[in-house]
Design an enzyme around this catalytic site. Structure first.
Site, PDB file in Angstrom:
ATOM      1  N   LYS A 199      44.111  34.929  43.020  1.00 35.86           N
ATOM      2  CA  LYS A 199      42.658  34.960  43.325  1.00 35.86           C
ATOM      3  C   LYS A 199      42.124  34.648  42.351  1.00 35.86           C
ATOM      4  O   LYS A 199      41.867  35.220  41.161  1.00 35.86           O
ATOM      5  CB  LYS A 199      42.378  36.476  44.144  1.00 35.86           C
ATOM      6  CG  LYS A 199      40.770  36.210  44.420  1.00 35.86           C
ATOM      7  CD  LYS A 199      40.401  37.541  44.961  1.00 35.86           C
ATOM      8  CE  LYS A 199      39.141  37.579  45.425  1.00 35.86           C
ATOM      9  NZ  LYS A 199      38.681  38.979  46.110  1.00 35.86           N
ATOM     10  N   LYS A 252      43.772  31.846  46.987  1.00 39.99           N
ATOM     11  CA  LYS A 252      42.111  31.769  47.177  1.00 39.99           C
ATOM     12  C   LYS A 252      41.508  31.443  45.966  1.00 39.99           C
ATOM     13  O   LYS A 252      41.801  31.953  44.742  1.00 39.99           O
ATOM     14  CB  LYS A 252      41.790  33.338  47.612  1.00 39.99           C
ATOM     15  CG  LYS A 252      40.596  33.215  47.824  1.00 39.99           C
ATOM     16  CD  LYS A 252      40.080  34.682  48.338  1.00 39.99           C
ATOM     17  CE  LYS A 252      38.642  34.920  48.309  1.00 39.99           C
ATOM     18  NZ  LYS A 252      38.515  36.451  48.501  1.00 39.99           N
TER      19      LYS A 252
END
Ligand code: PBG
Length: 327
Positions: A199, A252
């Protein structure tokens, strides 16, 4: 003359829609899509999210309807984000059995059954008054290990309320191991972990902070989320999470990190998800609204690219719409 008659003619297979369909290497299926959803405590009507046209903060009732619609369209799963009425320093609404996500999970458990997979985002930023993903020290820094205890407790609360999959998104070191241990110790060995392993500290999360009302009140998330300059580090994060017990891993954002999706896909063999985040959604919606791009084609192309890069599953705010289109 060979210049006049090429031996190889790749265009032959592009000649008709039927040929193109037959030879397509990548396809989108409803079951590969996961719909992120916001549910807010204490509202009586769904609230539109200005920076994400078409996305709302749901009431418990509107959430239930929207999950039914997604399930009917064949969407593979939904992931819930809660916005509590009251926030505090420790995010106590996050593991309250009567917290908004736990209530929503119980609603769904009783009427969705197994029609789609019910998942939860597991983090503190929507629940803390300071908007950070963890517990803060007196100096205002995130206390990694104190935060792990909170995450463990939230995982148990979500599992108890019926989550089939929990998705830790806080990027604390050791979070997957702490959650796995807590789930197992509380009789929830069957609850899976979809770890937001990779992330990035991304500007593409901008609109989400409006949707989830979780903009940090000071500082940013760059002491725990990854530097967009790094790629090798993502492999390390993924391997650590799998070692700690992650059943599935996530990259992500998605669109600006297709190289990372491919590298992770080539490195590990657990199911891989990619999150097409709020900013990716907002940019396409905004440009389409201005008439500058073809909305539907751009949406499909953005999702195909993520699949082609190697993602098995895609979290996208267009999940229901696209599921209906590709069915
Ligand atoms: C953290 C979380 C965020 C998103 C998903 N989970 C925000 C953040 O890390 O700042 C962003 C999702 C999106 O932008 O669509 N709970």
């Amino acid at each position: 003359m060979s210049a006049q008659f090429p031996v190889a003619r790749p265009r032959r297979l592009r000649r008709t829609p039927a040929l193109r369909r037959l030879t397509a290497e990548t396809r989108l299926a409803p079951a590969d899509l996961i719909l992120p959803m916001f549910v807010k405590e204490g509202i009586t009507e769904p609230q539109p999210v200005t920076s994400m046209p078409g996305v709302v903060q749901h009431t418990r009732e509107s959430l239930r309807k929207a999950v039914h619609e997604a399930a009917e369209a064949g969407v593979g799963g939904v992931i819930l984000f809660g916005i509590p009425a009251v926030k505090d320093g420790t995010g106590s609404a996050a593991d309250d059995p009567d917290g908004i996500v736990q209530l929503a999970l119980r609603d769904l458990a009783s009427d969705i059954g197994d029609a789609t997979v019910i998942m939860t985002d597991l983090c503190l930023d929507e629940y803390t008054d300071h908007g950070h993903c963890g517990i803060l020290t007196d100096a205002g820094e995130i206390d990694n290990d104190a935060t792990l205890e909170r995450y463990a407790s939230i995982a148990v609360a979500q599992a108890e309320a019926g989550a089939a999959v929990v998705g830790p998104s806080g990027m604390m070191d050791g979070q997957v191991g702490a959650i796995r241990q807590a789930l197992d110790a509380s009789g929830h060995a069957d609850v899976s972990i979809l770890s937001y392993s990779v992330k990035y500290a991304s500007a593409y999360y901008g609109p989400f902070r409006e949707a989830a009302e979780c903009a940090p009140q000071f500082g940013d998330r760059s002491t725990h989320q990854q530097d967009p300059a790094n790629a090798d580090e993502s492999i390390r994060e993924v391997l650590l999470d799998i070692d700690e017990g992650a059943d599935m891993v996530m990259v992500k954002p998605a669109g600006a990190y297709l190289d990372i999706i491919r590298r992770v896909r080539d490195t590990v063999d657990v199911p891989l998800a990619a999150y097409q985040v709020s900013g990716e959604y907002a940019m396409i919606e905004a440009a389409a609204e201005k008439g500058w791009i073809d909305r539907d084609r751009t949406i499909m192309e953005s999702l195909l690219a993520i699949r082609r890069a190697g993602a098995d599953m895609i979290l996208t705010y267009w999940a229901t719409e696209v599921a209906k289109r590709v069915r």
